[in-house]
Design a protein around this motif. Sequence first.
Motif, PDB file in Angstrom:
ATOM      1  N   ILE A   1      -7.985  17.708  -9.903  1.00  0.00           N
ATOM      2  CA  ILE A   1      -7.195  17.686  -8.668  1.00  0.00           C
ATOM      3  C   ILE A   1      -7.926  16.906  -7.586  1.00  0.00           C
ATOM      4  O   ILE A   1      -7.331  16.087  -6.872  1.00  0.00           O
ATOM      5  N   LYS A   2      -9.232  17.130  -7.459  1.00  0.00           N
ATOM      6  CA  LYS A   2     -10.009  16.427  -6.441  1.00  0.00           C
ATOM      7  C   LYS A   2     -10.021  14.925  -6.692  1.00  0.00           C
ATOM      8  O   LYS A   2      -9.940  14.128  -5.748  1.00  0.00           O
ATOM      9  N   ARG A   3     -10.125  14.536  -7.953  1.00  0.00           N
ATOM     10  CA  ARG A   3     -10.125  13.107  -8.263  1.00  0.00           C
ATOM     11  C   ARG A   3      -8.787  12.467  -7.873  1.00  0.00           C
ATOM     12  O   ARG A   3      -8.748  11.371  -7.320  1.00  0.00           O
ATOM     13  N   MET A   4      -7.685  13.163  -8.189  1.00  0.00           N
ATOM     14  CA  MET A   4      -6.376  12.629  -7.802  1.00  0.00           C
ATOM     15  C   MET A   4      -6.249  12.536  -6.283  1.00  0.00           C
ATOM     16  O   MET A   4      -5.758  11.541  -5.746  1.00  0.00           O
ATOM     17  N   ASN A   5      -6.678  13.582  -5.602  1.00  0.00           N
ATOM     18  CA  ASN A   5      -6.590  13.582  -4.143  1.00  0.00           C
ATOM     19  C   ASN A   5      -7.432  12.470  -3.529  1.00  0.00           C
ATOM     20  O   ASN A   5      -7.053  11.862  -2.522  1.00  0.00           O
ATOM     21  N   ALA A   6      -8.591  12.205  -4.145  1.00  0.00           N
ATOM     22  CA  ALA A   6      -9.481  11.162  -3.625  1.00  0.00           C
ATOM     23  C   ALA A   6      -8.826   9.784  -3.729  1.00  0.00           C
ATOM     24  O   ALA A   6      -8.967   8.946  -2.833  1.00  0.00           O
ATOM     25  N   VAL A   7      -8.099   9.548  -4.832  1.00  0.00           N
ATOM     26  CA  VAL A   7      -7.414   8.265  -5.005  1.00  0.00           C
ATOM     27  C   VAL A   7      -6.349   8.084  -3.930  1.00  0.00           C
ATOM     28  O   VAL A   7      -6.262   7.037  -3.278  1.00  0.00           O
ATOM     29  N   VAL A   8      -5.532   9.119  -3.729  1.00  0.00           N
ATOM     30  CA  VAL A   8      -4.484   9.047  -2.711  1.00  0.00           C
ATOM     31  C   VAL A   8      -5.099   8.902  -1.320  1.00  0.00           C
ATOM     32  O   VAL A   8      -4.627   8.102  -0.492  1.00  0.00           O
ATOM     33  N   ALA A   9      -6.169   9.652  -1.054  1.00  0.00           N
ATOM     34  CA  ALA A   9      -6.816   9.587   0.255  1.00  0.00           C
ATOM     35  C   ALA A   9      -7.381   8.199   0.527  1.00  0.00           C
ATOM     36  O   ALA A   9      -7.299   7.690   1.650  1.00  0.00           O
ATOM     37  N   HIS A  10      -7.948   7.579  -0.504  1.00  0.00           N
ATOM     38  CA  HIS A  10      -8.506   6.226  -0.347  1.00  0.00           C
ATOM     39  C   HIS A  10      -7.421   5.248   0.083  1.00  0.00           C
ATOM     40  O   HIS A  10      -7.619   4.459   1.022  1.00  0.00           O
ATOM     41  N   HIS A  11      -6.291   5.291  -0.589  1.00  0.00           N
ATOM     42  CA  HIS A  11      -5.204   4.378  -0.238  1.00  0.00           C
ATOM     43  C   HIS A  11      -4.597   4.737   1.115  1.00  0.00           C
ATOM     44  O   HIS A  11      -4.143   3.856   1.853  1.00  0.00           O
ATOM     45  N   SER A  12      -4.595   6.023   1.463  1.00  0.00           N
ATOM     46  CA  SER A  12      -4.071   6.438   2.765  1.00  0.00           C
ATOM     47  C   SER A  12      -4.946   5.922   3.899  1.00  0.00           C
ATOM     48  O   SER A  12      -4.444   5.520   4.958  1.00  0.00           O
ATOM     49  N   VAL A  13      -6.261   5.929   3.680  1.00  0.00           N
ATOM     50  CA  VAL A  13      -7.175   5.363   4.682  1.00  0.00           C
ATOM     51  C   VAL A  13      -6.909   3.874   4.860  1.00  0.00           C
ATOM     52  O   VAL A  13      -6.874   3.365   5.984  1.00  0.00           O
TER      53      VAL A  13
ATOM     54  N   THR B   1       0.829  -1.205   0.000  1.00  0.00           N
ATOM     55  CA  THR B   1       0.000   0.000   0.000  1.00  0.00           C
ATOM     56  C   THR B   1       0.864   1.255   0.000  1.00  0.00           C
ATOM     57  O   THR B   1       0.554   2.238  -0.683  1.00  0.00           O
ATOM     58  N   GLU B   2       1.962   1.241   0.752  1.00  0.00           N
ATOM     59  CA  GLU B   2       2.895   2.373   0.740  1.00  0.00           C
ATOM     60  C   GLU B   2       3.465   2.591  -0.656  1.00  0.00           C
ATOM     61  O   GLU B   2       3.591   3.736  -1.117  1.00  0.00           O
ATOM     62  N   ALA B   3       3.818   1.490  -1.328  1.00  0.00           N
ATOM     63  CA  ALA B   3       4.353   1.605  -2.688  1.00  0.00           C
ATOM     64  C   ALA B   3       3.305   2.156  -3.645  1.00  0.00           C
ATOM     65  O   ALA B   3       3.624   2.960  -4.533  1.00  0.00           O
TER      66      ALA B   3
ATOM     67  N   LEU C   1      -4.108   2.379   4.340  1.00  0.00           N
ATOM     68  CA  LEU C   1      -2.829   2.243   5.030  1.00  0.00           C
ATOM     69  C   LEU C   1      -3.001   2.454   6.529  1.00  0.00           C
ATOM     70  O   LEU C   1      -2.432   1.710   7.341  1.00  0.00           O
ATOM     71  N   ASP C   2      -3.776   3.454   6.919  1.00  0.00           N
ATOM     72  CA  ASP C   2      -4.021   3.694   8.341  1.00  0.00           C
ATOM     73  C   ASP C   2      -4.696   2.492   8.987  1.00  0.00           C
ATOM     74  O   ASP C   2      -4.346   2.097  10.118  1.00  0.00           O
ATOM     75  N   LYS C   3      -5.654   1.900   8.289  1.00  0.00           N
ATOM     76  CA  LYS C   3      -6.350   0.732   8.832  1.00  0.00           C
ATOM     77  C   LYS C   3      -5.374  -0.433   9.018  1.00  0.00           C
ATOM     78  O   LYS C   3      -5.425  -1.142  10.033  1.00  0.00           O
ATOM     79  N   LEU C   4      -4.506  -0.639   8.036  1.00  0.00           N
ATOM     80  CA  LEU C   4      -3.532  -1.722   8.141  1.00  0.00           C
ATOM     81  C   LEU C   4      -2.564  -1.496   9.292  1.00  0.00           C
ATOM     82  O   LEU C   4      -2.208  -2.431  10.023  1.00  0.00           O
ATOM     83  N   ARG C   5      -2.138  -0.248   9.472  1.00  0.00           N
ATOM     84  CA  ARG C   5      -1.211   0.041  10.576  1.00  0.00           C
ATOM     85  C   ARG C   5      -1.878  -0.163  11.920  1.00  0.00           C
ATOM     86  O   ARG C   5      -1.259  -0.671  12.868  1.00  0.00           O
ATOM     87  N   HIS C   6      -3.143   0.240  12.037  1.00  0.00           N
ATOM     88  CA  HIS C   6      -3.865   0.008  13.291  1.00  0.00           C
ATOM     89  C   HIS C   6      -4.065  -1.487  13.523  1.00  0.00           C
ATOM     90  O   HIS C   6      -3.961  -1.968  14.665  1.00  0.00           O
ATOM     91  N   LEU C   7      -4.336  -2.218  12.429  1.00  0.00           N
ATOM     92  CA  LEU C   7      -4.475  -3.667  12.553  1.00  0.00           C
ATOM     93  C   LEU C   7      -3.172  -4.291  13.032  1.00  0.00           C
ATOM     94  O   LEU C   7      -3.179  -5.167  13.904  1.00  0.00           O
TER      95      LEU C   7
END
Length: 424
Positions: free
Chosen positions: A377-389, A164-166, A391-397
């Motif tokens: 710009i919003k579409r690009m940000n949404a893609v990155v934000a989705h993967h960031s969420v 996910t980081e990659a 990643l956060d879930k995986l780290r909490h897991l």
Amino acid sequence: MNAPQGWNTGTLHEVAHITMGQSPDSKYYSEEEIGLPFLQGCAEFQARFPLPRLYCSNSKKIAKQGAILFSVRAPVGRQNIAERDYVIGRGLAAIQGKQVAQPYLEHFLASETPNFSTASQGSTFEAINSTELASWPVIYPDDHAEQSKIAEVLSKVDSAIAQTEALIAKQQRIKTGLMQDLLTRGIDEHGQVRTEASHAFKDSPLGRIPVEWDVMEIDQLVSRVGSGVTPTGGESVYTADGILFLRSQNVHFDGLRLDDVAYIPSHIHHSMMRSEVVENDVLLNITGASIGRCCRMPKINIHANTNQHVCTIRLRDVDEARAGFLAAVLQSHIGQHQIGQLNAGGNREGLNYQQVRSFHVPWPSDRSEFVRIYDQIKRMNAVVAHHSVSLDKLRHLKTALMQDLLTGKVRVTHLLLQIEAASA
């Protein structure tokens, strides 16, 4: 440390071989591949396996292939894996499991990183000595199969985190390239990014831009550039609720982060009405290490204000697309380069309002083009934000699994029984 049934405790010395590093004389160092790669400390831990800069012909202290490379100096507890033999300096220790399987030991030591930092000693730097490291308590299952299954589960989560980081890094690279095009070429009425082969361009202080665009100073576009103040009494006047009080730690390139937000009482807010923040203001950090971080102010359901470290830029003719476009320009190399130039050679990082007003920004003439660009710009940000969420879930897991599996609170015995049943 209490061990559940079927588990044991011991010191790190009892369950593993520990080799403390020792830096050889500099005459044995070389940039040529003479001897073994040399690691002084964790500075070379930039990837899964170390990236050594030097080689050493004196092999007195060696981390054998497969050993855990453990930082004994600040930051204490950082780890890596020796994919080959290394000479290690006094900033590192090499740890090889005896009674405990190496993969399990690696995950256990990783889970102890916060405790290593707390326990480390040193007047001028953090460090942990050989006695402290050798006596470090380790809890582990007696059954090696259970150790291996725990390590397997945690390694799968590690793999998902790395993937996910990659993916996020890849999306960020794509975003950077597309932003360069959007903010210097724009999108024509047919929804296509302009090129000089199909559209007319002109020279400008910011380089080549479409003939339909201008380069404007922020001063020409705004009704306000300013910031608030820190109320008298500082943090002592902050409240649990009330008026949102935005500080530099809340302003990030990906938007507002309100996990560490402060509030101020209404009467203080009313005394600072000139610095009230409203929807579609552009927030820019103007002092400190986070200088240059900025974002558009989203719509929120409560009033907000800001301190002196966050500058509010308010466009005269404002809507979400224009404010979002301006924030994107300031976040890009166009804005960040100007911020860097203004701070070059200064003793303290900081911008004043006159400097902010002097920033040059590209500015389309067609109102609808702002919308087209900002939608991308919003579409690009949404893609990155989705993967960031994700990643956060995986780290909490991962955190939760380490707390459960590496203490025996949750057992993987049922997984082992399922494997045995499947293979019977």
